[in-house]
Design a protein around this motif. Structure first.
Motif, short mmCIF file in Angstrom:
data_model
loop_
_atom_site.label_atom_id
_atom_site.label_comp_id
_atom_site.label_asym_id
_atom_site.label_seq_id
_atom_site.Cartn_x
_atom_site.Cartn_y
_atom_site.Cartn_z
N ASP A 1 0.82 -1.22 0.00
CA ASP A 1 0.00 0.00 0.00
C ASP A 1 0.85 1.27 0.00
O ASP A 1 0.78 2.09 0.93
CB ASP A 1 -0.96 -0.03 1.19
CG ASP A 1 -1.97 -1.16 1.08
OD1 ASP A 1 -3.02 -0.94 0.48
OD2 ASP A 1 -1.66 -2.25 1.58
N HIS B 1 0.70 3.64 -2.55
CA HIS B 1 -0.27 4.66 -2.94
C HIS B 1 0.36 5.94 -3.49
O HIS B 1 -0.04 7.05 -3.14
CB HIS B 1 -1.21 5.00 -1.77
CG HIS B 1 -2.18 3.91 -1.44
ND1 HIS B 1 -3.36 3.74 -2.11
CD2 HIS B 1 -2.12 2.89 -0.53
CE1 HIS B 1 -4.01 2.68 -1.63
NE2 HIS B 1 -3.27 2.14 -0.66
N ASP C 1 -1.27 -2.39 -4.29
CA ASP C 1 -1.58 -0.96 -4.22
C ASP C 1 -0.31 -0.12 -4.31
O ASP C 1 0.01 0.68 -3.41
CB ASP C 1 -2.37 -0.62 -2.96
CG ASP C 1 -3.85 -0.97 -3.08
OD1 ASP C 1 -4.24 -1.50 -4.14
OD2 ASP C 1 -4.60 -0.73 -2.13
N GLU D 1 -2.22 5.04 -6.15
CA GLU D 1 -3.52 5.39 -5.58
C GLU D 1 -4.66 5.02 -6.50
O GLU D 1 -5.77 4.74 -6.05
CB GLU D 1 -3.54 6.89 -5.27
CG GLU D 1 -4.88 7.44 -4.81
CD GLU D 1 -5.33 6.88 -3.46
OE1 GLU D 1 -6.44 7.23 -3.03
OE2 GLU D 1 -4.59 6.09 -2.84
N HIS E 1 -6.38 -0.99 -5.88
CA HIS E 1 -6.15 0.34 -6.42
C HIS E 1 -5.32 0.29 -7.70
O HIS E 1 -5.16 1.32 -8.37
CB HIS E 1 -5.44 1.23 -5.40
CG HIS E 1 -6.33 1.78 -4.34
ND1 HIS E 1 -6.60 3.12 -4.19
CD2 HIS E 1 -7.05 1.16 -3.37
CE1 HIS E 1 -7.43 3.31 -3.17
NE2 HIS E 1 -7.70 2.12 -2.65
#
Length: 522
Positions: free
Chosen positions: A274, A276, A310, A313, A357
């Motif tokens: 993650d 992002h 991910d 984003e 994502h």
């Protein structure tokens, strides 16, 4: 538009009728002036050549550097002959010679090389359960039947040694009061007027109702059940043989005797998720501190980087996300992520899987990136496998799964069994069920393939997830379960759903002992 990314260089070469080796594209992208370097490389290619090689690009860049050095030497000689000293404008911030042109792109990191004392010959990595490029599902009804039948057969095989299983049609013909056992997929769970639990199980021959009395110790296990998971029960048939009174309930589960494998040398892996990139809340400073640390002596044994989804984003993932984006184009998000990845030591082995994502289908299993994204993601030759994937690193098997189903597990099960504060406990439930996303038709989208890639057929030594942006780890039957947090500060959307992320952490796993240290960079 400047040729500052590998994807744009590949596109420009294609427009001129040329292909190129991946390393050649990387060398062009890292050149001080990629456009000039590409022009020179094409101009000096043999007439019969259609593919630009890394060797040819390197020769072109070497010649350009030699000419630059020669020019600079001539200028210095002329200045000395005339008794002059070359002057440059000092840096505004320090008053010292910056030595960097304002147009040199100094804020864009060059791909770092292998500067550490690493013996690459000792590395070993294998990947299983990667369905990238092997998708067969068309969405037909028969596809769903096939994938659920495959799930049932795989998980039933892990339960047959514990009960004397008989198919549903055979149990229907047994005499009342007989002892019976059944392996089935949970098709319905409901409570009776008296507070007992009625669980309907389905096998390949039909369905059969099973009653768990509320005063039995196993009643608590019913609250851990999810629809579509496979379990085994045994007990006694009612007098009319129409229902099975359950005495015991079994999950496929990880054997308590599981003995994890370890590496033969002291080597470490960083497990993160993650990132992002593209979000206004992406924590670039924490990322820089992390990658700077990877170049220190303290991190000399960190040779692997495993990212559980991910990377960016994304766009249109949740309501009003565009108001929280720093980069609004999905491809530019990946270009920027690739730039950040260049800060990682070049001698590290990088393996990744996508998340919800990322720019792949939402339905699981998710394939790895398509060719367009792979062309962008060239930094350090990072490899993107499917979600989930089983990555064996020097003998240590790591099940990498992004973790969308954790939302469903946490929502469905009691707080003491699964919560966002302790995400690893929700992972324990998936290990117990031997499936990373057992429930169909809920929050987690599932795609039918020729087999169920989401079954945990082989017991992993490490189970690595992300998605929920919370840090948590623990051991379940000797399997290390880790949710590795994130690199994104709390967004307005997360505030609205009461998510307080654990950001800027990097769990570092000793592959020779399976001990773990969590480092904080935020």
């Amino acid at each position: 538009m400047p040729l500052s990314t590998p994807a744009r260089i590949v596109s420009e070469l294609a427009s001129r009728g040329y292909n190129a080796e991946r390393e050649a594209v990387t060398k062009l992208a890292d050149a001080p002036d990629p456009e000039r370097a590409l022009d020179r490389a094409v101009e000096t290619m043999p007439d019969d050549a259609l593919k630009l090689t890394a060797g040819h690009v390197e020769a072109v860049l070497d010649r350009a550097e030699s000419r630059a050095d020669a020019t600079a030497g001539s200028q210095r000689a002329a200045e000395q002959e005339n008794g002059e000293t070359a002057t440059r404008d000092p840096s505004v911030s320090t008053g010292t010679d910056s030595g960097v042109s304002p147009d040199a792109g100094g804020d864009v990191p060059h791909e770092t090389k292998g500067s550490r004392d690493v013996d690459l010959s000792k590395r070993a990595i294998e990947v299983a359960n990667d369905m990238t490029g092997n998708s067969t599902g068309t969405g037909e009804y028969s596809d769903f039947v096939s994938v659920f039948r495959d799930r049932y057969e795989k998980l039933a095989s892990k339960l047959r040694g514990r009960v004397n299983h008989r198919p549903t049609d055979a149990i229907e013909n047994m005499a009342g009061g007989s002892e019976a056992a059944l392996i089935g997929m949970v098709s319905d769970i409901r409570s009776t007027a008296s507070g007992h639990w009625l669980v309907e199980l389905e096998d390949t021959n039909g369905t059969f109702p099973c009653l768990v009395m509320k005063d039995r110790p196993i009643a608590d296990l019913v609250q851990q059940l999810l629809l579509d998971e496979v379990i085994a029960v045994d007990g006694t048939l009612a007098d009319d043989s129409g229902i099975l009174f359950v005495d015991s309930l079994h999950f496929p589960d990880v054997p308590r005797t599981h003995s994890p494998s370890t590496a033969d040398r002291h080597v470490q892996a960083a497990l993160i998720s993650d990132v992002h990139v593209g979000s206004q809340e992406f924590m670039a400073d924490a990322w820089h501190r992390f990658t700077d640390w990877l170049h220190t002596a303290e991190a000399e044994h960190v040779e692997y980087l495993l990212i559980a989804g991910d990377m960016v984003e994304g766009v249109g993932i949740y309501p009003d996300q565009d108001e929280e984006l720093d980069i609004i184009d999905i491809y530019e998000q990946y270009e920027q992520f690739s730039e950040y990845l260049k800060e990682v030591p070049g001698d590290m082995e990088i393996r990744m899987i996508p998340g919800n994502h990322d720019a792949v289908r939402l339905a699981e299993p998710q394939p790895g990136f398509d060719e367009e994204l792979r062309d962008i993601m060239t930094a350090h030759d990072a490899t993107v496998h499917s979600n989930p994937a089983l990555v064996t690193v020097e003998g240590v098997t790591v099940l990498m799964y992004h973790g969308v189903s954790l939302d469903e597990v946490i929502a469905e099960l009691p707080d003491e069994e699964a919560s966002y504060d302790d995400p690893h406990k929700a992972m324990y439930q998936l290990l117990k069920k031997r499936h990373v996303a057992p429930q169909y038709g809920g929050h987690t989208r599932l795609a039918p393939e020729d087999r169920d890639y989401l079954v945990i057929e082989e017991v992993p030594d490490v189970f690595h997830t992300g998605h929920v942006h919370k840090l948590g780890w623990g051991k379940y039957h000797n399997v290390l379960a880790l949710n590795s947090g994130c690199w994104q500060a709390q967004t307005d959307f997360q505030k609205s759903v009461n998510i307080d992320p654990d950001a800027g952490f990097a769990p570092i796993l000793d592959l020779d002992t399976l001990d773990m240290t969590v480092r904080k960079f935020a």
